[in-house]
Design a protein around this motif. Structure first.
Motif, short mmCIF file in Angstrom:
data_model
loop_
_atom_site.label_atom_id
_atom_site.label_comp_id
_atom_site.label_asym_id
_atom_site.label_seq_id
_atom_site.Cartn_x
_atom_site.Cartn_y
_atom_site.Cartn_z
N LYS A 20 0.83 -1.20 0.00
CA LYS A 20 0.00 0.00 0.00
C LYS A 20 0.87 1.25 0.00
O LYS A 20 0.57 2.22 -0.68
N ASP A 23 2.33 1.77 -3.48
CA ASP A 23 1.31 2.30 -4.38
C ASP A 23 1.02 3.78 -4.09
O ASP A 23 0.89 4.59 -5.01
N LYS A 24 0.94 4.11 -2.82
CA LYS A 24 0.67 5.49 -2.43
C LYS A 24 1.80 6.42 -2.86
O LYS A 24 1.57 7.52 -3.37
N ASP A 27 1.66 6.90 -6.62
CA ASP A 27 0.57 7.81 -6.98
C ASP A 27 0.97 9.26 -6.71
O ASP A 27 0.65 10.16 -7.50
N ASP A 30 3.35 10.37 -9.44
CA ASP A 30 2.57 10.62 -10.66
C ASP A 30 1.85 11.97 -10.58
O ASP A 30 1.81 12.72 -11.56
N GLN A 31 1.30 12.26 -9.43
CA GLN A 31 0.57 13.51 -9.25
C GLN A 31 1.53 14.70 -9.34
O GLN A 31 1.24 15.68 -10.03
N GLY A 35 1.95 12.92 -14.28
CA GLY A 35 1.90 11.70 -15.07
C GLY A 35 2.99 11.58 -16.12
O GLY A 35 2.97 10.65 -16.92
N SER A 38 4.79 8.22 -15.62
CA SER A 38 3.92 7.17 -15.07
C SER A 38 4.37 5.77 -15.49
O SER A 38 4.26 4.83 -14.70
N ASP A 42 5.34 3.03 -12.70
CA ASP A 42 4.65 1.74 -12.65
C ASP A 42 5.65 0.59 -12.65
O ASP A 42 5.46 -0.40 -11.93
N GLN A 45 7.18 0.40 -9.21
CA GLN A 45 6.21 -0.15 -8.27
C GLN A 45 6.12 -1.67 -8.42
O GLN A 45 6.09 -2.40 -7.42
#
Length: 58
Positions: A20, A23-24, A27, A30-31, A35, A38, A42, A45
């Protein structure tokens, strides 16, 4: 003992929470980069989640 082995030892039993967090963090990157990276985020990750999920016996 390598640094990766030490980290795996600390995460033992908390793999779901670690995933988690990965992933957080992805994200958030990406923010912040809107992106732009991205695909690379990925890939990182996925590799981290593979490392977290792997057993010590390969």
């Amino acid at each position: 003992m390598s640094m990766l082995d030490k980290i795996k030892g600390m995460l033992k039993g908390h793999e779901d929470q670690a995933r988690k967090g990965v992933d957080k963090a992805g994200d958030m990157v990406d923010q912040k980069t809107q992106g732009k990276y991205s695909g690379q985020v990925d890939q990182v990750q996925d590799k981290l989640n593979d490392q977290i999920g792997r057993s010590d016996q390969q």
